[in-house]
Design a protein around this motif. Structure first.
Motif, PDB file in Angstrom:
ATOM      1  N   UNK A 114     -12.235  15.209 -16.350  1.00  0.00           N
ATOM      2  CA  UNK A 114     -13.525  16.680 -17.286  1.00  0.00           C
ATOM      3  C   UNK A 114     -12.343  17.859 -16.768  1.00  0.00           C
ATOM      4  N   UNK A 115     -11.126  17.779 -15.514  1.00  0.00           N
ATOM      5  CA  UNK A 115     -11.683  19.687 -15.306  1.00  0.00           C
ATOM      6  C   UNK A 115      -9.907  19.670 -16.450  1.00  0.00           C
ATOM      7  N   UNK A 116      -9.319  18.655 -16.616  1.00  0.00           N
ATOM      8  CA  UNK A 116      -8.148  18.451 -17.756  1.00  0.00           C
ATOM      9  C   UNK A 116      -8.657  18.364 -19.412  1.00  0.00           C
ATOM     10  N   UNK A 121      -9.712  22.135 -24.142  1.00  0.00           N
ATOM     11  CA  UNK A 121     -10.897  22.226 -25.399  1.00  0.00           C
ATOM     12  C   UNK A 121     -10.124  24.358 -24.778  1.00  0.00           C
ATOM     13  N   UNK A 122      -9.946  24.919 -23.771  1.00  0.00           N
ATOM     14  CA  UNK A 122      -9.450  25.834 -24.017  1.00  0.00           C
ATOM     15  C   UNK A 122      -8.346  26.502 -23.881  1.00  0.00           C
ATOM     16  N   UNK A 129      -9.216  28.651 -32.080  1.00  0.00           N
ATOM     17  CA  UNK A 129      -9.917  27.582 -33.428  1.00  0.00           C
ATOM     18  C   UNK A 129     -11.525  27.898 -33.794  1.00  0.00           C
ATOM     19  N   UNK A 130     -12.686  27.582 -34.627  1.00  0.00           N
ATOM     20  CA  UNK A 130     -13.241  27.349 -34.662  1.00  0.00           C
ATOM     21  C   UNK A 130     -14.664  27.131 -33.208  1.00  0.00           C
ATOM     22  N   UNK A 135     -15.314  21.678 -31.096  1.00  0.00           N
ATOM     23  CA  UNK A 135     -16.336  20.522 -30.287  1.00  0.00           C
ATOM     24  C   UNK A 135     -15.696  18.158 -31.159  1.00  0.00           C
ATOM     25  N   UNK A 136     -15.545  19.041 -32.300  1.00  0.00           N
ATOM     26  CA  UNK A 136     -15.235  18.042 -33.212  1.00  0.00           C
ATOM     27  C   UNK A 136     -14.134  17.405 -32.975  1.00  0.00           C
ATOM     28  N   UNK A 137     -12.904  18.280 -31.854  1.00  0.00           N
ATOM     29  CA  UNK A 137     -11.603  17.704 -31.309  1.00  0.00           C
ATOM     30  C   UNK A 137     -11.253  17.392 -30.500  1.00  0.00           C
ATOM     31  N   UNK A 138     -12.635  17.960 -29.741  1.00  0.00           N
ATOM     32  CA  UNK A 138     -12.465  17.530 -28.433  1.00  0.00           C
ATOM     33  C   UNK A 138     -13.911  16.744 -28.293  1.00  0.00           C
ATOM     34  N   UNK A 139     -14.236  15.594 -29.416  1.00  0.00           N
ATOM     35  CA  UNK A 139     -15.233  14.305 -29.315  1.00  0.00           C
ATOM     36  C   UNK A 139     -14.000  13.518 -29.956  1.00  0.00           C
TER      37      UNK A 139
END
Length: 389
Positions: A114-116, A121-122, A129-130, A135-139
């Motif tokens: 999760x931290x990675x 994401x950071x 990015x918006x 959120x879409x890219x993280x998914x």
């Protein structure tokens, strides 16, 4: 794309059958025996289904994140394809995993937690990015590791940990918000119609009347339109949700039929709206508007047999958008994009005929999606409140 199938071979020193998968030799048993052939077929099937990579539980302990990403992208290039060409989703997946490779490419898959994911994401936040797009890219990144778990390249516990990472919340992150898609004012559309080709003008008008997506209007062909009834029915060969076996139906009423009819006089499987045709018409118009005679050297010129950028037989979403952007610049009106035409149609239908009808016309599976087209309702509510005090 042809795939070389690893061969079933004899290992002379041991007398066993052998196959090489992913750079590693796998012994199958006595050469020529039914058991060795069965083992070969089993390993080969796993290798093919896993994107031409060996699938073993032991491998999950030594696989790096970079190797996992390479395997997934090999799979995605074939999975996210249409007519033998990768779709936009494949390009989106490649973009999504870039920061993962940059930050954690050499990390073992089992150590990516999760931290990675939050660090990746950071990096997206720092890149400007918006919030919704992050959120879409993280998914999409989670989807890579889900594929790894499915193919025994990553332990199942990793996916559970990555699912625990909550999406970015509005107002609680530095990632910027995007403006919602608004309907485009009709006067801005009409101004642009004067500065684009006949083909682009017809597509704009059809979108306004039918609520089609840009990707649906560019694919329009005579063979896809059922003209047997008073209302014509268009079923695109491909559309946004066809991979879910959802049928998309678009209706053309009297005004749409009048606009579309001149573009149906071509072979049934040809595209109605062709940039190549527009280019020929534009060149003819320039010749007709000339005030000086064509010189003999110009008249003797012939088109190149193999031009660097030959005109395409149909528009794509990007070329359609660029053509509209050209018209917007000429008309000197605020920028808008073709998807806003769908919102303009949806807003009008939603306000005049109700949510259920708008849902059918726009092809939404749930009414909650259609609710975003309530801009006219909001304006009407403000008007009514102003009247009643």
């Amino acid at each position: 794309m042809s795939v070389r199938i690893p061969s079933y071979r004899l290992h002379k020193a041991s007398g066993q059958a052998i196959v090489t998968l992913g750079g590693h030799d796998r012994y199958l048993g006595l050469f020529g025996s039914p058991a060795s052939h069965s083992e070969y077929e089993r390993l080969l099937a796993e290798w093919l289904s896993n994107g031409r990579r060996a699938s073993t539980s032991a491998q999950a302990g030594t696989l790096t994140v970079s190797e996992l990403l390479s395997g997934y992208l090999d799979f995605a290039e074939r999975y996210y394809s249409r007519n033998g060409k990768p779709t936009g989703e494949y390009a989106a997946m490649r973009d999504a995993v870039k920061p993962v490779r940059e930050l954690y490419g050499r990390t073992l898959v089992r150590d990516f937690g999760p931290m990675a994911l939050k660090a990746v994401r950071e990096r997206m936040v720092q890149n400007g990015l918006s919030r919704k797009y992050i959120n879409t890219r993280t998914n999409r990144v989670r989807r890579v590791f889900k594929w790894g778990v499915e193919n025994e390249l990553a332990p199942a516990s990793i996916l559970d940990g990555l699912k625990a990472v909550a999406p970015l919340k509005k107002g609680r992150t530095e990632a910027p918000e995007t403006d919602p898609i608004r309907p485009v004012p009709i006067e801005h559309v009409e101004a642009v119609l004067q500065h684009v080709s006949r083909q682009v003008a017809a597509m704009i008008q059809l979108q306004l009347l039918s609520g089609m997506r840009p990707g649906e209007v560019v694919l329009l062909r005579p063979c896809d339109v059922d003209r047997s009834g008073p209302t014509w029915v268009y079923q695109p060969a491909f559309h946004k949700t066809d991979y879910r076996d959802i049928e998309r139906t678009i209706f053309f009423g009297p005004k749409s039929r009048e606009i579309l009819l001149p573009w149906l006089d071509r072979p049934s499987e040809n595209y109605c709206f062709s940039p190549a045709e527009a280019m020929v018409e534009r060149a003819a118009a320039k010749r007709a508007a000339r005030k000086t005679k064509v010189t003999p050297s110009q008249a003797a010129r012939r088109p190149k047999a193999t031009p660097k950028r030959p005109a395409r037989e149909r528009y794509y979403r990007d070329s359609y958008r660029r053509a509209i952007a050209y018209g917007i610049k000429k008309a000197a009106v605020p920028y808008w994009h073709p998807h806003q035409l769908r919102h303009t149609c949806g807003t009008r239908v939603r306000a005049e005929y109700g949510l259920d009808i708008a849902q059918v016309i726009l092809g939404h599976q749930t009414a909650s999606v259609t609710q975003v087209y309530a801009e006219a309702d909001r304006r009407r509510a403000i008007q009514v409140v102003g009247e009643i005090g």
